[in-house]
Design a protein around this motif. Structure first.
Motif, PDB file in Angstrom:
ATOM      1  N   ILE A   1      74.175  55.653  31.005  1.00 33.77           N
ATOM      2  CA  ILE A   1      73.941  56.778  30.112  1.00 33.77           C
ATOM      3  C   ILE A   1      73.101  56.217  28.970  1.00 33.77           C
ATOM      4  O   ILE A   1      73.452  55.198  28.377  1.00 33.77           O
ATOM      5  N   ILE A   2      71.980  56.835  28.698  1.00 31.06           N
ATOM      6  CA  ILE A   2      71.077  56.287  27.683  1.00 31.06           C
ATOM      7  C   ILE A   2      70.849  57.281  26.549  1.00 31.06           C
ATOM      8  O   ILE A   2      71.001  58.486  26.718  1.00 31.06           O
ATOM      9  N   PHE A   3      70.516  56.707  25.412  1.00 31.31           N
ATOM     10  CA  PHE A   3      70.175  57.477  24.224  1.00 31.31           C
ATOM     11  C   PHE A   3      68.812  57.025  23.747  1.00 31.31           C
ATOM     12  O   PHE A   3      68.464  55.851  23.880  1.00 31.31           O
ATOM     13  N   ASP A   4      68.058  57.932  23.157  1.00 31.16           N
ATOM     14  CA  ASP A   4      66.795  57.514  22.564  1.00 31.16           C
ATOM     15  C   ASP A   4      67.032  57.167  21.093  1.00 31.16           C
ATOM     16  O   ASP A   4      68.158  57.262  20.590  1.00 31.16           O
ATOM     17  N   ASN A   5      65.995  56.720  20.414  1.00 36.27           N
ATOM     18  CA  ASN A   5      66.129  56.261  19.035  1.00 36.27           C
ATOM     19  C   ASN A   5      66.645  57.365  18.119  1.00 36.27           C
ATOM     20  O   ASN A   5      67.485  57.114  17.251  1.00 36.27           O
ATOM     21  N   ALA A   6      66.164  58.580  18.304  1.00 40.00           N
ATOM     22  CA  ALA A   6      66.609  59.695  17.463  1.00 40.00           C
ATOM     23  C   ALA A   6      68.104  59.946  17.644  1.00 40.00           C
ATOM     24  O   ALA A   6      68.819  60.220  16.678  1.00 40.00           O
ATOM     25  N   ASP A   7      68.592  59.835  18.894  1.00 41.08           N
ATOM     26  CA  ASP A   7      70.017  60.016  19.157  1.00 41.08           C
ATOM     27  C   ASP A   7      70.844  58.977  18.408  1.00 41.08           C
ATOM     28  O   ASP A   7      71.871  59.299  17.804  1.00 41.08           O
ATOM     29  N   VAL A   8      70.405  57.709  18.464  1.00 38.23           N
ATOM     30  CA  VAL A   8      71.136  56.619  17.821  1.00 38.23           C
ATOM     31  C   VAL A   8      71.123  56.787  16.303  1.00 38.23           C
ATOM     32  O   VAL A   8      72.144  56.600  15.637  1.00 38.23           O
ATOM     33  N   MET A   9      69.980  57.167  15.753  1.00 36.12           N
ATOM     34  CA  MET A   9      69.895  57.382  14.311  1.00 36.12           C
ATOM     35  C   MET A   9      70.840  58.495  13.875  1.00 36.12           C
ATOM     36  O   MET A   9      71.522  58.381  12.856  1.00 36.12           O
ATOM     37  N   GLN A  10      70.907  59.542  14.656  1.00 35.18           N
ATOM     38  CA  GLN A  10      71.798  60.653  14.330  1.00 35.18           C
ATOM     39  C   GLN A  10      73.256  60.252  14.526  1.00 35.18           C
ATOM     40  O   GLN A  10      74.106  60.586  13.698  1.00 35.18           O
ATOM     41  N   LEU A  11      73.546  59.521  15.586  1.00 37.20           N
ATOM     42  CA  LEU A  11      74.905  59.108  15.881  1.00 37.20           C
ATOM     43  C   LEU A  11      75.488  58.255  14.763  1.00 37.20           C
ATOM     44  O   LEU A  11      76.600  58.483  14.293  1.00 37.20           O
ATOM     45  N   PHE A  12      74.713  57.256  14.309  1.00 37.22           N
ATOM     46  CA  PHE A  12      75.184  56.353  13.265  1.00 37.22           C
ATOM     47  C   PHE A  12      74.826  56.831  11.857  1.00 37.22           C
ATOM     48  O   PHE A  12      75.201  56.193  10.875  1.00 37.22           O
ATOM     49  N   LYS A  13      74.066  57.923  11.772  1.00 38.49           N
ATOM     50  CA  LYS A  13      73.606  58.445  10.480  1.00 38.49           C
ATOM     51  C   LYS A  13      72.859  57.362   9.707  1.00 38.49           C
ATOM     52  O   LYS A  13      73.195  57.037   8.558  1.00 38.49           O
ATOM     53  N   ILE A  14      71.853  56.795  10.376  1.00 39.71           N
ATOM     54  CA  ILE A  14      71.044  55.734   9.778  1.00 39.71           C
ATOM     55  C   ILE A  14      69.574  56.147   9.774  1.00 39.71           C
ATOM     56  O   ILE A  14      69.167  57.040  10.511  1.00 39.71           O
ATOM     57  N   SER A  15      68.806  55.463   8.962  1.00 41.37           N
ATOM     58  CA  SER A  15      67.368  55.734   8.896  1.00 41.37           C
ATOM     59  C   SER A  15      66.645  54.981  10.010  1.00 41.37           C
ATOM     60  O   SER A  15      67.222  54.100  10.658  1.00 41.37           O
ATOM     61  N   SER A  16      65.375  55.312  10.195  1.00 40.21           N
ATOM     62  CA  SER A  16      64.581  54.605  11.197  1.00 40.21           C
ATOM     63  C   SER A  16      64.420  53.138  10.814  1.00 40.21           C
ATOM     64  O   SER A  16      64.375  52.265  11.677  1.00 40.21           O
ATOM     65  N   LYS A  17      64.358  52.844   9.511  1.00 40.23           N
ATOM     66  CA  LYS A  17      64.247  51.453   9.044  1.00 40.23           C
ATOM     67  C   LYS A  17      65.514  50.674   9.392  1.00 40.23           C
ATOM     68  O   LYS A  17      65.442  49.523   9.841  1.00 40.23           O
ATOM     69  N   THR A  18      66.668  51.271   9.190  1.00 42.97           N
ATOM     70  CA  THR A  18      67.921  50.605   9.540  1.00 42.97           C
ATOM     71  C   THR A  18      67.991  50.366  11.035  1.00 42.97           C
ATOM     72  O   THR A  18      68.368  49.275  11.487  1.00 42.97           O
ATOM     73  N   ALA A  19      67.600  51.350  11.827  1.00 43.97           N
ATOM     74  CA  ALA A  19      67.587  51.177  13.281  1.00 43.97           C
ATOM     75  C   ALA A  19      66.651  50.034  13.662  1.00 43.97           C
ATOM     76  O   ALA A  19      66.982  49.199  14.521  1.00 43.97           O
ATOM     77  N   SER A  20      65.506  49.975  13.013  1.00 48.30           N
ATOM     78  CA  SER A  20      64.553  48.897  13.260  1.00 48.30           C
ATOM     79  C   SER A  20      65.158  47.537  12.900  1.00 48.30           C
ATOM     80  O   SER A  20      65.018  46.559  13.647  1.00 48.30           O
ATOM     81  N   ASN A  21      65.830  47.468  11.758  1.00 50.37           N
ATOM     82  CA  ASN A  21      66.486  46.225  11.342  1.00 50.37           C
ATOM     83  C   ASN A  21      67.542  45.798  12.361  1.00 50.37           C
ATOM     84  O   ASN A  21      67.651  44.611  12.690  1.00 50.37           O
ATOM     85  N   TRP A  22      68.339  46.732  12.832  1.00 52.17           N
ATOM     86  CA  TRP A  22      69.371  46.422  13.821  1.00 52.17           C
ATOM     87  C   TRP A  22      68.749  45.852  15.091  1.00 52.17           C
ATOM     88  O   TRP A  22      69.286  44.932  15.698  1.00 52.17           O
ATOM     89  N   ARG A  23      67.593  46.411  15.492  1.00 55.45           N
ATOM     90  CA  ARG A  23      66.919  45.887  16.685  1.00 55.45           C
ATOM     91  C   ARG A  23      66.398  44.478  16.428  1.00 55.45           C
ATOM     92  O   ARG A  23      66.611  43.572  17.239  1.00 55.45           O
ATOM     93  N   GLU A  24      65.737  44.294  15.288  1.00 55.26           N
ATOM     94  CA  GLU A  24      65.164  42.986  14.952  1.00 55.26           C
ATOM     95  C   GLU A  24      66.237  41.910  14.818  1.00 55.26           C
ATOM     96  O   GLU A  24      66.019  40.753  15.186  1.00 55.26           O
ATOM     97  N   GLU A  25      67.396  42.271  14.282  1.00 49.05           N
ATOM     98  CA  GLU A  25      68.489  41.321  14.076  1.00 49.05           C
ATOM     99  C   GLU A  25      69.324  41.113  15.341  1.00 49.05           C
ATOM    100  O   GLU A  25      70.252  40.312  15.340  1.00 49.05           O
ATOM    101  N   GLY A  26      69.010  41.849  16.389  1.00 48.96           N
ATOM    102  CA  GLY A  26      69.753  41.709  17.639  1.00 48.96           C
ATOM    103  C   GLY A  26      71.112  42.372  17.610  1.00 48.96           C
ATOM    104  O   GLY A  26      71.964  42.099  18.474  1.00 48.96           O
ATOM    105  N   ILE A  27      71.340  43.237  16.654  1.00 49.27           N
ATOM    106  CA  ILE A  27      72.622  43.928  16.549  1.00 49.27           C
ATOM    107  C   ILE A  27      72.790  44.931  17.680  1.00 49.27           C
ATOM    108  O   ILE A  27      73.859  45.051  18.267  1.00 49.27           O
ATOM    109  N   LEU A  28      71.719  45.637  17.981  1.00 52.39           N
ATOM    110  CA  LEU A  28      71.779  46.670  19.010  1.00 52.39           C
ATOM    111  C   LEU A  28      70.688  46.441  20.049  1.00 52.39           C
ATOM    112  O   LEU A  28      69.504  46.608  19.760  1.00 52.39           O
ATOM    113  N   PRO A  29      71.074  46.043  21.270  1.00 49.31           N
ATOM    114  CA  PRO A  29      70.082  45.843  22.333  1.00 49.31           C
ATOM    115  C   PRO A  29      69.367  47.157  22.673  1.00 49.31           C
ATOM    116  O   PRO A  29      69.933  48.242  22.528  1.00 49.31           O
TER     117      PRO A  29
END
Length: 93
Positions: free
Chosen positions: A37-65
């Motif tokens: 089951i997959i989610f796109d970036n918009a889904d994840v941002m809405q799910l965690f209530k985070i900004s696109s920058k935070t989502a980007s940081n999580w990806r760069e830091e390896g927090i969220l594959p």
């Protein structure tokens, strides 16, 4: 009373029927293997209530594959669950 069917209505009905079939097929596949089951970036941002920058940081830091396909970002539900489990804490009084 005319029984003439408008070709546009027939086409729309066929499209709706096909969409219903595809949705049923997708739900069946998800039940068979929820790992994919997959989610796109918009889904994840809405799910965690985070900004696109935070989502980007999580990806760069390896927090969220994630996987990137032609510029679009996708996340597996199992990876989202893992992030939640790894960061879950219960505060004791």
């Amino acid at each position: 009373m005319s029984t003439f069917k408008h070709p546009i209505n027939d086409s729309l009905n066929k499209i709706n029927q096909r969409l219903d079939q595809l949705l049923k097929f997708q739900k069946q596949k998800q039940n068979e293997n929820p790992e994919y089951i997959i989610f796109d970036n918009a889904d994840v941002m809405q799910l965690f209530k985070i900004s696109s920058k935070t989502a980007s940081n999580w990806r760069e830091e390896g927090i969220l594959p994630y996987v990137q396909i032609k510029g679009k970002l996708y996340y597996k539900l199992s990876d989202i669950h893992a992030v939640i489990d790894q960061n879950y804490s219960v505060k004791k009084k």
